[in-house]
Scaffold this active site. Structure first.
Site, short mmCIF file in Angstrom:
data_model
loop_
_atom_site.label_atom_id
_atom_site.label_comp_id
_atom_site.label_asym_id
_atom_site.label_seq_id
_atom_site.Cartn_x
_atom_site.Cartn_y
_atom_site.Cartn_z
N ASP A 81 17.83 7.82 -8.57
CA ASP A 81 19.30 8.15 -8.70
C ASP A 81 19.98 8.25 -7.27
O ASP A 81 20.94 8.73 -6.97
CB ASP A 81 19.70 9.29 -9.14
N ASP A 118 1.54 19.35 18.11
CA ASP A 118 2.10 20.30 18.98
C ASP A 118 3.01 21.36 18.28
O ASP A 118 4.08 22.00 18.44
CB ASP A 118 2.95 19.76 20.11
N LYS A 176 -3.46 11.09 4.73
CA LYS A 176 -3.09 10.40 5.69
C LYS A 176 -1.92 11.15 6.53
O LYS A 176 -0.60 10.89 6.20
CB LYS A 176 -2.51 8.99 5.50
N HIS A 189 0.79 -1.03 0.03
CA HIS A 189 -0.09 -0.01 0.07
C HIS A 189 0.83 1.41 0.10
O HIS A 189 0.35 2.30 -0.31
CB HIS A 189 -0.98 0.16 1.18
N LYS A 206 3.37 4.26 -1.29
CA LYS A 206 3.84 5.01 -2.36
C LYS A 206 5.06 5.61 -2.24
O LYS A 206 5.15 6.78 -1.81
CB LYS A 206 2.47 5.87 -2.80
N HIS A 212 -8.14 11.67 0.64
CA HIS A 212 -7.62 10.53 0.87
C HIS A 212 -6.39 10.71 1.61
O HIS A 212 -5.28 9.87 1.46
CB HIS A 212 -7.12 10.23 -0.71
#
Length: 382
Positions: free
Chosen positions: A119, A297, A292, A112, A114, A290
């Site tokens: 290089d 703080d 996440k 899942h 990404k 979508h």
């Protein structure tokens, strides 16, 4: 979890509008090696552009390794894949789907994360798949998501992680892999402290959750979490509620539009408990969220692929970058504040208790079903 490392430049990339131009520029500058690993690779206009960029790189002699999830990309065009491979792009599938009707516990372990590493000089980590923001079937576009670009000493961990997984999948597929010698650029590129945190099914099963919990349990002023699929386990919920009870402002920005019925309704079953503890819940309704990400703080921030649900925290391979930098945290916090003020509405305790009884019953029913499923696959304690 990798240790916090100084000397990095971490740039926040909002949505595909900022992510894909940066990714395509890096691919077009590649001279040695590209690792691209993603859950979804859609052959829309954006996906075709990325494919062409990968082929151009391969034509220049760059080693191009594309790792796709077997479930997320189960319907990808075979003609498109053959075109990539004929253009010199190496393509592998993580846990290819044998049958959608035979979903074993092992088949639930998905790729899942990404990430892209080019290089050994720049990496990209986040929640953005290879798909156009406007390509949101059955949902209001655009898709809202985040990624980061990383330069500096943290590249060592990201580069090693990408190569290690590619090597493992190649070995399982009986494919030969001889990695090129790439000099990873470890010289300081900025002044940010950052860590690369992964979740896998062997040595790092709980690293992302532990990183969240450590930050939540030490929070003194504010916790802001934006997460599209939110169904935390007991320890995570109790940490949030304990923070709220000790006077920390705890804000959850969650997806307001139903995508996966079971998960969406099960998430709402937790609202009463969280609201009673003083946790603020805001639902994003402007489009398809979508995200996440989190800011704690005004200093600790994370961007990545991991949802706060059983599939991300217990089953999938995920990757997040955690940044300990006030400037970065302020930038992300300001973006989340705009979403909270302009594109979402706050859920009040009375909203839950005044909801139709059938809706509340269905929420608890779906929560029980998911808990039962977790017990079957061996994660009943979460």
């Amino acid at each position: 979890m990798s240790d916090f490392i100084d000397g990095n430049r971490v740039a926040l990339l909002r949505n595909g509008a900022e992510y894909f131009p940066a990714l395509l520029r890096a691919i077009d500058r590649a001279a040695q090696e590209i690792h691209l690993q993603t859950y979804i690779f859609e052959t829309d206009g954006l996906g075709l552009a990325v494919g062409e960029a990968l082929k151009r790189a391969a034509a220049r002699g760059v080693s191009v390794c594309l790792l796709l999830d077997g479930f997320g990309c189960k319907e990808i065009s075979r003609t498109f894949l053959r075109d990539l491979q004929s253009g010199g792009v190496e393509v592998l599938f993580y846990r290819p789907m044998v049958s959608s009707w035979r979903l074993s516990r092992v088949q639930l372990h998905r790729l899942h994360r990404k990430i892209a590493v080019i290089d050994g000089s720049i990496a990209f980590v986040g929640g953005i798949n290879i798909i156009d923001d406007m390509n949101t079937p059955d949902h209001t576009p655009p898709r809202v998501d985040y990624a980061v670009s990383v330069e500096g000493p943290l590249l060592r961990a990201i580069h090693a992680s990408a190569r290690k997984l590619w090597r493992r999948v190649a070995w399982a597929a009986l494919r030969r892999y001889v990695p090129r010698r790439v000099n990873v650029r470890l010289a300081p590129a900025g002044s940010m402290r950052a860590a690369y945190v992964v979740r896998d099914n062997v040595w790092h099963r709980h690293d992302i959750e532990r990183a969240y919990l450590a930050a939540i349990e030490s929070a003194q002023r504010e916790i802001v979490i934006a997460n599209s699929y939110f169904l935390p386990g007991r320890r995570f919920r109790h940490a949030l509620m304990a923070a709220a009870r000790r006077g920390v402002r705890v804000v959850l920005l969650l997806q307001g539009r139903v995508e996966y019925v079971l998960l969406d309704y099960a998430s709402r079953a937790l609202y009463a408990q969280l609201l009673a503890a003083g946790v603020e819940i805001h639902e994003y309704h402007a489009s398809f969220m979508h995200s996440k990400v989190a800011v704690i703080d005004d200093e600790w921030a994370t961007v990545g692929s991991s949802n706060i649900d059983p599939f991300s925290l217990l089953l999938s391979r995920e990757a997040n970058v955690v940044v300990d930098d006030r400037g970065f945290a302020a930038e992300l916090r300001a973006d989340l504040e705009r979403a909270l003020c302009e594109r979402s509405h706050r859920v009040l305790p009375r909203d839950w208790w005044h909801a139709p009884r059938l809706r509340r019953f269905f929420a608890w029913l779906t929560y029980g079903v998911i808990r039962f499923m977790l017990g079957i696959i061996g994660h009943s304690r979460h």
